[in-house]
Design an enzyme around this catalytic site. Structure first.
Site, PDB file in Angstrom:
ATOM      1  N   GLU A 221       0.840  -1.207   0.000  1.00 15.96           N
ATOM      2  CA  GLU A 221       0.000   0.000   0.000  1.00 15.96           C
ATOM      3  C   GLU A 221       0.868   1.246   0.000  1.00 15.96           C
ATOM      4  OE1 GLU A 221      -1.425  -1.144   4.244  1.00 15.96           O
ATOM      5  OE2 GLU A 221      -1.511   1.044   4.185  1.00 15.96           O
TER       6      GLU A 221
ATOM      7  N   LYS B 255       2.774   4.619   0.845  1.00 23.37           N
ATOM      8  CA  LYS B 255       3.242   5.237   2.089  1.00 23.37           C
ATOM      9  C   LYS B 255       2.849   6.707   2.042  1.00 23.37           C
ATOM     10  CE  LYS B 255       7.284   5.524   5.039  1.00 23.37           C
ATOM     11  NZ  LYS B 255       7.390   6.952   5.260  1.00 23.37           N
TER      12      LYS B 255
ATOM     13  N   ASP C 199       2.550  10.521   2.951  1.00 23.65           N
ATOM     14  CA  ASP C 199       3.481  11.490   3.523  1.00 23.65           C
ATOM     15  C   ASP C 199       2.715  12.468   4.409  1.00 23.65           C
ATOM     16  OD1 ASP C 199       5.883  12.575   4.009  1.00 23.65           O
ATOM     17  OD2 ASP C 199       6.141  13.524   2.045  1.00 23.65           O
TER      18      ASP C 199
ATOM     19  N   TYR D 290      -4.090   2.428   8.551  1.00 24.82           N
ATOM     20  CA  TYR D 290      -3.305   1.344   7.972  1.00 24.82           C
ATOM     21  C   TYR D 290      -2.750   0.374   9.003  1.00 24.82           C
ATOM     22  CZ  TYR D 290       0.351   4.793   8.982  1.00 24.82           C
ATOM     23  OH  TYR D 290       1.131   5.715   9.592  1.00 24.82           O
TER      24      TYR D 290
ATOM     25  N   LYS E 105      11.081   2.978  -0.951  1.00 27.77           N
ATOM     26  CA  LYS E 105      11.007   4.396  -1.263  1.00 27.77           C
ATOM     27  C   LYS E 105      11.051   4.647  -2.769  1.00 27.77           C
ATOM     28  CE  LYS E 105      10.973   6.225   2.844  1.00 27.77           C
ATOM     29  NZ  LYS E 105      11.829   7.328   3.151  1.00 27.77           N
TER      30      LYS E 105
ATOM     31  N   CYS F 170      41.957  21.719  11.285  1.00 27.53           N
ATOM     32  CA  CYS F 170      40.551  21.897  11.627  1.00 27.53           C
ATOM     33  C   CYS F 170      40.176  23.363  11.473  1.00 27.53           C
ATOM     34  CB  CYS F 170      40.313  21.440  13.071  1.00 27.53           C
ATOM     35  SG  CYS F 170      38.678  21.869  13.684  1.00 27.53           S
TER      36      CYS F 170
ATOM     37  N   CYS G 274      39.340  24.826  15.245  1.00 31.56           N
ATOM     38  CA  CYS G 274      40.298  25.016  16.345  1.00 31.56           C
ATOM     39  C   CYS G 274      41.736  25.065  15.863  1.00 31.56           C
ATOM     40  CB  CYS G 274      40.124  23.923  17.401  1.00 31.56           C
ATOM     41  SG  CYS G 274      40.720  22.311  16.868  1.00 31.56           S
TER      42      CYS G 274
ATOM     43  N   CYS H 259      39.703  15.958  13.057  1.00 28.47           N
ATOM     44  CA  CYS H 259      40.414  16.984  13.811  1.00 28.47           C
ATOM     45  C   CYS H 259      41.030  16.293  15.019  1.00 28.47           C
ATOM     46  CB  CYS H 259      39.405  18.041  14.255  1.00 28.47           C
ATOM     47  SG  CYS H 259      39.931  19.002  15.677  1.00 28.47           S
TER      48      CYS H 259
ATOM     49  N   CYS I  83      38.678  21.382  20.973  1.00 29.59           N
ATOM     50  CA  CYS I  83      37.985  21.851  19.769  1.00 29.59           C
ATOM     51  C   CYS I  83      36.554  22.275  20.113  1.00 29.59           C
ATOM     52  CB  CYS I  83      37.972  20.765  18.701  1.00 29.59           C
ATOM     53  SG  CYS I  83      37.098  21.283  17.209  1.00 29.59           S
TER      54      CYS I  83
END
Ligand code: IVH
Length: 703
Positions: free
Chosen positions: A134, A136, A138, A246, A333, A427, A430, A445, A451
């Site tokens: 069935e 899906k 949204d 459902y 999906k 990094c 930092c 890093c 950091c």
């Protein structure tokens, strides 16, 4: 109307000139007044005073209390931590958790889903498993409880265990009956499904909102969410919401043998049921998927895939759940939607474990109804492989809630002056060296505790939805507190209210914060002083330790103290503790290494000790029946099992409260031996551990 300070006068002069009597009278008066204004503000949403005028009352109260400490009243406003309940919906604990679904993207994932089910149930490859497919929807999932056919309660999914009480709002949705039809329904039945907004109604609503100066919504899902979570049900009533059933939660009696029976029943009770199709083979399933994908643009509501469910309910029961998703269902999906846009700049984000993630900052573009302005580039190798450069035209894609991704570069459109992107070796936050270890894809890093970016990310993780879930503390707020210096470490959160009340520059006087939002935040933090062990472990942000592993540790060890003990003892490679840790099914050597490293690190130990002084970490209590004969027992399955697959045996044992281990030790209670069992059976005999045949096991757990 609220009064301002200018129209508000203080009744008395300096505190020190007050007599005891006068002070006591004024304190009594202030206690009543402040309580009254709290009620006007929080409960009625009708304050009479401005924030500044209210603060004068509170400060006056505090000043008198300071000068006359012996007169401080029991009902003093200063004693109340967030005096009123935070506004919003009340909470409802779901009697049966509301779970999510695993995802399939490719046809092969669906084939594997079916194969897995057959393996688990011990069915032959050619045996038929009927699957109900069935769309899906949204929207937002919702659980609606009927007692004796009458709608009595409705709740959002929330975190799956606890949702928000939206009964009044759900009652305004026209397609949801207040009373079920007929008489064939059980005394208690919780109907689960999706609240959504039809496309045509969404467009109408937005047009209406725009013409009246109201807020417009990005897509129907947001519109449905915004409408359902209105505190005033009359606003929800004016919004065109719909519902499709459902699934179901608690029921006082079984609803049927197959999904198809239950759906027919739901329909006969007058519920709108999400249409679908019963499929007997993989080909039929995939045919339905492609059919709906073709029809998708013509549907009047948004869908983002197809859900496949095992039709037989006894099989669903046997298949059970893994973590938060059923083994008997999956969401297939639809492919991601794509678009072409310009990559303006590549920036580097530093995560909680120091991982440097490159992010593509894009010329904003709409993909599948959502405006996208950033996409992930994953890591250094990915940039090199795709040769992504600033200024390039690129194809991006977006699937569901996943972060948009860069698919490819359109080389024909590359500007002449383009240069390859130089990945930083330091990094950006930092300045520490950033290194990519041999065999690793991630550049990290090395700044560790110094950091600031890592510290902020750890805090964000700590308060996030699946961890402490503190409402009102989003990324922006955490950054604000960190930069201000008020929250540097997790325990600081729980000192925030107290420190802020003493501060000369309290939060409520700072831009972007009102008195109510500050009180709401304090209440939200306060309500999390007691926390489940699994959430706590997850919140610590230990590398590799996600929700499932955190839960596994909580379940196996029971208390935080035991986790600390075992991981500290396991530091010794020859210890029994290390063997015990490794015997936990689901914890491999690498995860164990991260757990051990984390709990042996002095700074982490300090952070945990500091937290323990502020909060109460609950003992982990299994949600399953505690009266089975194997509850709390450690079981090892070995040899070829005839009546169940290894996965099913393990899942069944765990659902009865047993721990399933991969190796036999003194702590093993039962070894269940199938055909051709070898060394484990021998070891059990040596250690005097009880061994059971498969049949004996079934007899034991069936009682
Ligand atoms: S069945 C045990 N069927 O998708 C879970 N879910 O990503 C049973 N959803 O939380 C769910 N349409 O809110 C099911 N036809 C459908 C659905 C559906 C939408 C939602 C549901 C769930 C989420 C999982």
């Amino acid at each position: 109307m609220t009064k301002d300070t200018s129209t508000f006068s203080l009744f008395n002069p300096e505190t020190e000139r007050l007599s005891d009597d006068q002070a006591a009278t004024e304190l009594a008066h202030l206690a009543t007044e402040i309580a009254r204004h709290d009620a006007l503000y929080y409960q009625n949403d009708e304050p009479e005073l401005t924030d500044a005028a209210y603060d004068i009352l509170r400060r006056r109260n505090e000043a008198i209390e300071k000068a006359f400490p012996h007169l401080v009243r029991k009902d003093s406003p200063t004693h109340k931590v967030g005096s009123a309940p935070s506004s919003g919906f009340s909470k409802i604990k779901h009697s049966v958790p509301m779970l999510s679904l695993g995802n399939a993207f490719a046809d092969e994932d669906v084939a594997e889903f079916i194969a897995r089910i057959k393996r688990f149930l011990g069915l032959g490859k050619d045996e038929e498993v009927n699957i109900f497919a069935e769309p899906k929807i949204d929207g937002l999932s919702c659980s609606i409880r009927y007692e004796k056919g009458t709608l009595v309660q409705a709740a959002t999914r929330g975190d799956g265990a606890i949702g928000e009480n939206i009964t009044a709002n759900v009652k305004t949705i026209a397609s949801i009956p207040h009373q079920l039809n007929g008489t064939g329904y059980p005394d208690v039945v919780e109907i689960r499904g999706e609240v959504y907004m039809r496309r045509d109604r969404f467009l109408e609503l937005n047009a209406n909102q725009a013409s009246t100066g109201g807020k417009t919504f990005a897509n129907p899902r947001n519109a449905a969410a915004g409408s359902l979570r209105q505190l005033d049900p009359s606003i929800t009533a004016a919004r065109p919401l719909d519902f499709y059933a459902y699934a179901w939660g608690e029921t006082s009696e079984p609803l049927g043998e197959n999904l198809t029976d239950v759906r027919a029943k739901m329909e006969s009770w007058g519920l709108p049921v999400n249409p679908g199709q019963l499929c007997a083979s993989l080909d039929e399933i995939l045919g339905y998927y492609r059919q709906i994908m073709t029809d998708r643009p013509d549907l009047n509501h948004e869908i983002d895939g197809i859900v496949y469910k095992v039709n037989r309910l006894d099989w669903q029961e046997r298949l059970g759940f893994v973590s938060r998703a059923p083994r008997w269902a999956i969401a297939h999906k639809f492919p991601a939607e794509r678009a072409i846009t310009r990559l303006n700049q590549i920036t580097i984000q530093v995560g909680r474990t120091g991982a440097l993630t490159p992010v593509a900052n894009l010329e904003p573009i709409t993909v599948g109804g959502v405006v996208v302005s950033r996409a992930t580039l994953h890591n250094r190798d990915e940039i090199e492989r795709k040769d992504v450069r600033e200024g390039d035209s690129i194809v991006i894609q977006r699937a569901g809630d996943v972060i948009p991704q860069v698919v490819e570069v359109i080389l024909d459109k590359r500007p002449a002056n383009s240069v390859p992107f130089l990945f930083p070796d330091h990094c950006p936050e930092c300045g520490s060296q950033a290194i990519q270890e041999d065999g690793e894809v991630v550049t990290r890093c090395t700044g560790g505790l110094i950091c600031p970016a890592q510290a902020v990310e750890r805090l964000k993780h700590f308060v996030s939805r699946n961890a402490f879930d503190i409402e009102g503390l989003g990324d922006k707020q955490i950054k604000f507190f960190f930069e201000q210096g008020t929250i540097k470490s997790p325990a600081d959160l729980f000192r925030l209210a107290e420190n802020d009340r003493k501060s000369l520059t309290p939060l409520r006087n700072q831009p972007g914060w009102g008195r109510q939002s500050v009180e709401n935040l304090y209440n939200a933090i306060e309500s999390k002083r007691t926390i489940g062990l699994d959430r706590f472990i997850f919140a610590l942000g230990i590398p590799q330790i996600g929700q499932a592993t955190a839960k596994l540790m909580a379940k196996t060890c029971g208390t935080l103290e035991r986790i600390e003990e075992i991981t500290q003892l396991a530091h010794d490679p020859k210890s029994d503790a290390l063997q015990e840790l490794l015997s936990i099914d689901g914890i491999g050597a690498s995860m164990a290494g991260d757990l051990i490293a984390f709990f042996n690190e002095p700074h982490n130990q300090e952070v945990i000790a500091d937290l323990k002084a502020q909060i109460n970490v609950e003992e982990f209590i299994l949600e399953i029946s505690s009266d089975s004969p194997v509850t709390g027992k450690t079981v090892v399955f070995t040899g070829k099992l005839q009546t169940m697959s290894r996965d099913e045996a393990k899942a069944k044992a765990e659902s009865l409260g047993a721990k399933v281990s991969g190796s036999v030790s003194k702590k093993t209670d039962y070894v269940v031996a199938g055909a051709d069992a070898g060394s484990k059976l021998k070891k059990a005999a040596e250690l005097g551990v009880k061994t059971l045949s498969e049949e004996e096991w079934h007899t034991l757990v069936r009682q």
